[in-house]
Scaffold this active site. Structure first.
Site, PDB file in Angstrom:
ATOM      1  N   LYS A 192      54.405  34.004  43.485  1.00  0.00           N
ATOM      2  CA  LYS A 192      53.109  34.572  43.906  1.00  0.00           C
ATOM      3  C   LYS A 192      52.166  34.425  42.720  1.00  0.00           C
ATOM      4  O   LYS A 192      52.192  35.209  41.792  1.00  0.00           O
ATOM      5  CB  LYS A 192      53.293  36.042  44.283  1.00  0.00           C
ATOM      6  CG  LYS A 192      52.300  36.579  45.249  1.00  0.00           C
ATOM      7  CD  LYS A 192      50.956  37.042  44.749  1.00  0.00           C
ATOM      8  CE  LYS A 192      50.781  37.805  43.512  1.00  0.00           C
ATOM      9  NZ  LYS A 192      49.436  37.584  42.911  1.00  0.00           N
ATOM     10  N   GLU A 400      44.579  45.321  23.163  1.00  0.00           N
ATOM     11  CA  GLU A 400      44.451  43.868  23.234  1.00  0.00           C
ATOM     12  C   GLU A 400      43.058  43.515  23.779  1.00  0.00           C
ATOM     13  O   GLU A 400      42.685  43.958  24.858  1.00  0.00           O
ATOM     14  CB  GLU A 400      45.533  43.363  24.195  1.00  0.00           C
ATOM     15  CG  GLU A 400      45.692  41.887  24.259  1.00  0.00           C
ATOM     16  CD  GLU A 400      46.815  41.492  25.233  1.00  0.00           C
ATOM     17  OE1 GLU A 400      47.149  42.268  26.141  1.00  0.00           O
ATOM     18  OE2 GLU A 400      47.332  40.379  25.058  1.00  0.00           O
TER      19      GLU A 400
HETATM   20  P1  ADP Z   1      45.904  40.337  34.428  1.00  0.00           P
HETATM   21  O1  ADP Z   1      45.125  41.455  33.847  1.00  0.00           O
HETATM   22  O2  ADP Z   1      46.380  39.317  33.481  1.00  0.00           O
HETATM   23  O3  ADP Z   1      45.319  39.799  35.692  1.00  0.00           O
HETATM   24  P2  ADP Z   1      47.815  41.684  36.045  1.00  0.00           P
HETATM   25  O4  ADP Z   1      49.057  42.315  35.571  1.00  0.00           O
HETATM   26  O5  ADP Z   1      46.796  42.535  36.734  1.00  0.00           O
HETATM   27  O6  ADP Z   1      47.270  40.960  34.780  1.00  0.00           O
HETATM   28  O7  ADP Z   1      48.118  40.481  37.027  1.00  0.00           O
HETATM   29  C1  ADP Z   1      49.139  39.550  36.816  1.00  0.00           C
HETATM   30  C2  ADP Z   1      49.775  39.202  38.139  1.00  0.00           C
HETATM   31  O8  ADP Z   1      50.303  40.395  38.705  1.00  0.00           O
HETATM   32  C3  ADP Z   1      48.821  38.639  39.176  1.00  0.00           C
HETATM   33  O9  ADP Z   1      49.514  37.657  39.934  1.00  0.00           O
HETATM   34  C4  ADP Z   1      48.494  39.832  40.038  1.00  0.00           C
HETATM   35  O10 ADP Z   1      48.155  39.475  41.368  1.00  0.00           O
HETATM   36  C5  ADP Z   1      49.815  40.558  40.022  1.00  0.00           C
HETATM   37  N1  ADP Z   1      49.740  42.012  40.275  1.00  0.00           N
HETATM   38  C6  ADP Z   1      48.735  42.874  39.989  1.00  0.00           C
HETATM   39  N2  ADP Z   1      49.075  44.127  40.355  1.00  0.00           N
HETATM   40  C7  ADP Z   1      50.323  44.056  40.898  1.00  0.00           C
HETATM   41  C8  ADP Z   1      51.237  45.017  41.471  1.00  0.00           C
HETATM   42  N3  ADP Z   1      50.935  46.300  41.549  1.00  0.00           N
HETATM   43  N4  ADP Z   1      52.428  44.563  41.902  1.00  0.00           N
HETATM   44  C9  ADP Z   1      52.748  43.261  41.814  1.00  0.00           C
HETATM   45  N5  ADP Z   1      51.950  42.320  41.290  1.00  0.00           N
HETATM   46  C10 ADP Z   1      50.745  42.708  40.842  1.00  0.00           C
END
Ligand code: ADP
Length: 500
Positions: A192, A400
């Site tokens: 994903k 960060e």
């Molecule tokens: P960034 O700030 O680098 O976007 P995130 O951790 O928000 O970091 O996102 C990284 C990945 O995790 C993306 O693919 C995002 O869609 C996914 N993501 C964000 N929130 C969730 C969640 N609660 N559960 C699973 N995947 C998530």
């Protein structure tokens, strides 16, 4: 060796475009069942560059089911390590062959300069090449038993179906670093990608199809709503492992969600890298290292240096050289040939940097250059910035930045700077410059991080283990350690043997 018919790659010279807007499940290209889509935009100008399926847990479940079926299918489960290796080599060859188009897609959806996207294609595909080689060496062991009539055999079994969740800053490399290790180990994958950068993963899926990787082994689902899909990955007994790269906050959330099933979780999370320049350092080299370590992808990488400490006796010279280079950086859309700094990925990222800078200004921080949005370049550009005299309670010092801002501080002694560098809950990368051999070993051993760059500002490579300690994550990617995340050690006790 003759490669079995079903493993031959379809055509190495396909002429189809890799700009794809359907997800890839069980070898089929699909829209969301409810027809929903979401737009993908070029961060340089916010133009829509594609619309992809906004899939839900239903499609995620379908992909998990496909990956489960594929895991047990003879075309995958019973092929030899050499055949798995060959499939990965096919994939690697196709990625290299289509490198220019892939680089265009990366720049279009992630904004990084084209030269960096080309580097990402080379770097990302090097994991496929590496794990194609490793696939043939995921060996077991025979251990001497204390029983006269027994043998202890150790096998390395694939863990099964793996859910990959990846961010937008390396849309290709982070998918491949995980997927290649998983496939080499014999696992199957549901990926994903980030909602900001799904197109690169879809292109990789097409190349996996051409490479002959069987249907259901590598699936890509796209969605604008990640949390329920993450929850499904964590709660489904059919998913045996989660490999995540992204924010520490989401990583911890996935870890908690996976606790119920004691699932294998590997996490590459945020960093807060120190960059130390000692008094014996080659100053020109350290400035070069600072530039590459900070400004790659506009500072939006988890191994970007975040806190710069320079010894007081070379501070002024270092700052003068650094400022000249920062002010010379060419800023603009990644597609322009000369550009070195592209846009930030999205409005949330810009807002975050602006709020950090506002907080820093309120604490009487000195801004040596930059410190502002560059609206004339586009909606998401931020000027490369250097700030000094930062209060240690400032958010920009503690957290960060994930943007093109250098936070500079002076130090006097090695003990002091090592203590300051280690005073963080994060522990991904750390860098320092020194020509003093004794100091090199002393400091490298003391830094509380998973990766140390000594006299170098960029150290990631397929051969080396990538990963952090403390809140920066669990597990390692790349290198021969990379397959540990996707394999289980199985002990077989062979009894009743008659040796006499
Ligand atoms: P960034 O700030 O680098 O976007 P995130 O951790 O928000 O970091 O996102 C990284 C990945 O995790 C993306 O693919 C995002 O869609 C996914 N993501 C964000 N929130 C969730 C969640 N609660 N559960 C699973 N995947 C998530």
């Amino acid at each position: 060796m003759k490669i079995r018919k079903f493993l031959r790659h379809k055509s190495a010279s396909q002429k189809h475009s890799l700009w794809l807007t359907q997800a890839y499940i069980d070898g089929k290209w699909l829209d969301a069942a409810n027809g929903a889509k979401f737009e993908v935009r070029n961060p340089a100008n916010l133009e829509v560059i594609g619309s992809v399926p906004d899939m839900t847990v239903d499609e995620a479940q379908r992909a998990i089911d496909a990956a489960t079926k594929a895991f047990y299918a003879p075309e995958w489960k019973f092929i030899t390590a050499r055949e798995r290796s060959q499939l990965l080599k096919n994939w690697y060859g196709l990625i290299a062959q289509h490198g220019a188009e892939l680089a265009d897609i990366i720049t279009a959806e992630c904004g990084k300069p084209l030269s960096e996207s080309r580097e990402e294609v080379a770097y990302g595909s090097s994991f496929v090449e590496w794990f194609a080689e490793e696939a043939r060496r995921i060996d077991g062991q025979i251990i001497a038993s204390s029983m006269a009539n027994q043998e202890i055999l150790i096998l390395r079994d694939p863990i099964g179906v793996v859910g990959l969740i990846t961010p937008w800053n390396f849309p290709m490399a982070l998918v491949l670093r995980k997927a290649a290790a998983a496939l080499a180990s014999g696992c199957t994958v549901v990926a994903k990608p980030s909602e900001d950068t799904p197109l690169t993963s879809l292109a990789l899926a097409k190349l996996s199809e051409w490479a002959g990787i069987p249907a259901g082994v590598f699936n890509v689902i796209t969605s604008n709503t990640a949390p329920p899909i993450g929850e499904l990955f964590c709660s489904s007994p059919l998913v045996n492992g989660i490999s995540f790269t992204g924010s520490t906050e989401v990583g911890k959330h996935l870890f908690r969600q996976s606790a119920g099933l004691l699932k294998r979780v590997s996490l590459e999370l945020g960093g807060n890298a120190p960059f130390i320049v000692f008094e014996t350092a080659d100053i020109a080299e350290s400035v070069k290292g600072a530039m590459v370590s900070k400004f790659r992808n506009s500072g939006q990488t988890c191994v970007s240096s975040n806190r710069f400490y320079v010894h007081s006796c070379i501070y002024d010279t270092f700052v003068e050289q650094l400022k000249a280079q920062v002010e010379a950086l060419k800023i603009g859309p990644g597609q322009d040939k000369e550009v070195q700094i592209g846009p930030l990925i999205n409005a949330a990222q810009l807002k975050r940097i602006e709020s950090f800078m506002k907080d820093a200004r309120q604490r009487h921080t000195r801004i040596l250059c930059g410190g502002k949005q560059l609206a004339d370049k586009g909606p998401l550009f931020y000027a490369p910035t250097i700030i000094t005299d930062v209060d240690r309670t400032a958010r920009i010092y503690r957290e960060e930045v994930f943007g093109p801002v250098i936070v500079l501080a002076k130090f006097e002694t090695e003990d002091e700077v090592v203590r300051r560098a280690n005073n963080s809950l994060r522990g991904l990368a750390g860098y320092f410059y020194s020509q003093d051999l004794q100091q090199v070993f002393r400091v490298a051993r003391q830094l509380e991080v998973g990766m140390v760059g000594v006299n170098v500002g960029l150290m990631s490579q397929a051969e080396a283990p990538f990963g952090g300690i403390k809140e920066s994550g669990i597990g390692r990617e790349g290198s021969h350690y990379g397959v540990d995340e996707f394999t289980e050690v199985k002990y077989i006790c062979l009894g009743g043997l008659k040796y006499d």
